[in-house]
Design an enzyme around this catalytic site. Structure first.
Site, mmCIF file in Angstrom:
data_model
loop_
_atom_site.group_PDB
_atom_site.id
_atom_site.type_symbol
_atom_site.label_atom_id
_atom_site.label_comp_id
_atom_site.label_asym_id
_atom_site.label_seq_id
_atom_site.Cartn_x
_atom_site.Cartn_y
_atom_site.Cartn_z
ATOM 1 N N ASN A 1 28.391 -13.416 19.386
ATOM 2 C CA ASN A 1 29.216 -14.144 20.357
ATOM 3 C C ASN A 1 28.319 -15.230 20.942
ATOM 4 O O ASN A 1 27.452 -14.946 21.772
ATOM 5 C CB ASN A 1 29.695 -13.176 21.453
ATOM 6 C CG ASN A 1 30.383 -13.907 22.599
ATOM 7 O OD1 ASN A 1 30.760 -15.071 22.462
ATOM 8 N ND2 ASN A 1 30.548 -13.232 23.725
ATOM 9 N N LYS B 1 29.024 -17.495 22.936
ATOM 10 C CA LYS B 1 29.429 -17.927 24.287
ATOM 11 C C LYS B 1 29.443 -19.460 24.346
ATOM 12 O O LYS B 1 29.692 -20.097 23.325
ATOM 13 C CB LYS B 1 28.513 -17.329 25.356
ATOM 14 C CG LYS B 1 28.323 -15.829 25.196
ATOM 15 C CD LYS B 1 27.811 -15.191 26.437
ATOM 16 C CE LYS B 1 27.419 -13.753 26.134
ATOM 17 N NZ LYS B 1 27.342 -12.914 27.300
ATOM 18 N N HIS C 1 36.963 -10.240 26.624
ATOM 19 C CA HIS C 1 35.530 -10.176 26.970
ATOM 20 C C HIS C 1 35.420 -10.076 28.499
ATOM 21 O O HIS C 1 36.209 -10.687 29.218
ATOM 22 C CB HIS C 1 34.808 -11.417 26.446
ATOM 23 C CG HIS C 1 33.318 -11.285 26.538
ATOM 24 N ND1 HIS C 1 32.636 -11.473 27.713
ATOM 25 C CD2 HIS C 1 32.384 -10.954 25.615
ATOM 26 C CE1 HIS C 1 31.337 -11.267 27.500
ATOM 27 N NE2 HIS C 1 31.164 -10.945 26.244
ATOM 28 N N GLU D 1 33.582 -11.457 30.536
ATOM 29 C CA GLU D 1 33.455 -12.750 31.232
ATOM 30 C C GLU D 1 34.827 -13.395 31.404
ATOM 31 O O GLU D 1 35.085 -14.079 32.390
ATOM 32 C CB GLU D 1 32.479 -13.657 30.454
ATOM 33 C CG GLU D 1 31.050 -13.159 30.631
ATOM 34 C CD GLU D 1 30.098 -13.502 29.496
ATOM 35 O OE1 GLU D 1 30.432 -14.364 28.662
ATOM 36 O OE2 GLU D 1 29.022 -12.879 29.443
ATOM 37 N N GLU E 1 31.704 -2.639 25.741
ATOM 38 C CA GLU E 1 30.666 -3.471 26.346
ATOM 39 C C GLU E 1 30.553 -3.157 27.835
ATOM 40 O O GLU E 1 31.309 -3.715 28.648
ATOM 41 C CB GLU E 1 31.019 -4.949 26.179
ATOM 42 C CG GLU E 1 31.091 -5.407 24.745
ATOM 43 C CD GLU E 1 30.711 -6.874 24.605
ATOM 44 O OE1 GLU E 1 29.807 -7.163 23.816
ATOM 45 O OE2 GLU E 1 31.286 -7.722 25.317
ATOM 46 N N GLY F 1 24.018 -9.379 28.889
ATOM 47 C CA GLY F 1 23.149 -10.475 29.292
ATOM 48 C C GLY F 1 22.118 -10.081 30.329
ATOM 49 O O GLY F 1 21.465 -10.929 30.930
ATOM 50 N N SER G 1 23.248 -6.399 25.491
ATOM 51 C CA SER G 1 21.797 -6.513 25.299
ATOM 52 C C SER G 1 21.293 -5.801 24.044
ATOM 53 O O SER G 1 20.229 -5.184 24.067
ATOM 54 C CB SER G 1 21.050 -6.036 26.543
ATOM 55 O OG SER G 1 21.389 -6.855 27.651
HETATM 56 C C1 PEP Z 1 28.340 -10.349 24.767
HETATM 57 O O1 PEP Z 1 28.385 -11.503 25.142
HETATM 58 O O2 PEP Z 1 29.359 -9.825 24.307
HETATM 59 C C2 PEP Z 1 27.066 -9.630 24.858
HETATM 60 C C3 PEP Z 1 27.048 -8.364 24.490
HETATM 61 O O3 PEP Z 1 25.987 -10.324 25.326
HETATM 62 P P1 PEP Z 1 24.430 -9.866 25.271
HETATM 63 O O4 PEP Z 1 24.175 -9.325 23.893
HETATM 64 O O5 PEP Z 1 23.661 -11.112 25.553
HETATM 65 O O6 PEP Z 1 24.270 -8.814 26.309
#
Ligand code: PEP
Length: 250
Positions: free
Chosen positions: A9, A11, A96, A98, A168, A174, A213
């Site tokens: 992803n 972003k 997601h 976000e 998630e 992040g 992460s």
């Molecule tokens: C994500 O954006 O779905 C995500 C898991 O980000 P990160 O791996 O940076 O935590």
């Protein structure tokens, strides 16, 4: 045997020059996966055309990070499922955290996006997960149940035969703070059991990704858990070497 997937992803990152370097390195460095394994990148809308040009005829799929819940019409700034199809997308991320938290997407809106994506033949990657506050209040399972219920009520449990779920935990996205493999496994198992109560076969074949992460140095242990079928990768998907390592761990 379930299908496995590692999806990046990106972003709101990237530009034409960096994307071309990153994708060139992925094409060169990612070995052709076994038949049940898929790799994908979910990129910002403006780059779909060039990503399609670069990745067609490779073993890397691509998709979007969002889409409109509407088919077409006077919805300024929105992008429809059919438009994503024009650019060869296989996947569309929906829900997601976000989008849920920063753009006010409710579970009902997420369910509508999921259904629209499927109607257009896209595979939705449905994100679910709890905040730290919710985990600390011991309501993780209720939160995930509510997020899943909205989708199953609207689209039916059978819709999960053509979807991917990504667990998630919001506190791990992040932040550099990963769920332990056991913490992630517990929730993956909870999700699979909940779906199995409605349809055992669908639950058994459902691909459930972990996201939050995931890095080159923790992907192997996470992917070794019995109910973790791959990952949704944010930050580490922007670094070719790291994303290749994570893909190779699935
Ligand atoms: C994500 O954006 O779905 C995500 C898991 O980000 P990160 O791996 O940076 O935590």
């Amino acid at each position: 045997m379930r299908n496995k997937l590692v999806a990046g992803n990106w972003k709101m990152h990237g530009n034409l020059k960096n994307n071309s370097t990153l994708l060139g390195a992925l094409i060169a460095g990612l070995p052709k996966p076994e038949s049940r394994i898929r790799y994908a990148v979910c990129v910002p809308f403006p780059y779909l055309a060039s990503v399609q040009d670069t990745l067609q005829n490779t073993h890397i799929n691509w998709g979007a990070q969002n889409l409109s819940q509407y088919d077409k019409g006077a919805y300024t700034g929105e992008v429809s499922a059919d438009m994503l199809n024009d650019f060869g997308c296989t996947y569309a991320i929906v829900g997601h955290s976000e989008r849920r938290m920063l753009f006010g997407e409710t579970s009902q809106v997420v369910a509508e996006k999921y259904a629209v994506a499927q109607r257009a033949g896209l595979v939705p990657i449905l994100c679910v997960g709890e905040t730290l506050e919710q985990r600390d209040s011991d309501i993780t399972e209720q939160v995930i149940e509510e997020q899943l219920k909205a989708v199953i009520t609207l689209a039916g449990v059978e819709s999960l035969t053509k979807a991917v779920i990504a667990y998630e935990p919001v506190w791990a996205i992040g932040t550099g703070k990963t769920a332990t493999p056991q913490q992630a496994q517990d929730i993956h198992q909870f999700i699979r059991k909940g779906i199995a109560a409605q349809d055992k076969g669908i639950a058994e074949n459902l691909t459930i990704l972990y996201g939050g992460s995931v890095k080159a140095n923790n992907s192997t242990e996470l992917f070794a858990m019995p109910d973790i079928d791959g990952g949704l990768i944010g930050g580490a998907s922007l670094i070719a070497e790291d994303f290749i390592a994570i893909c190779s761990a699935v």
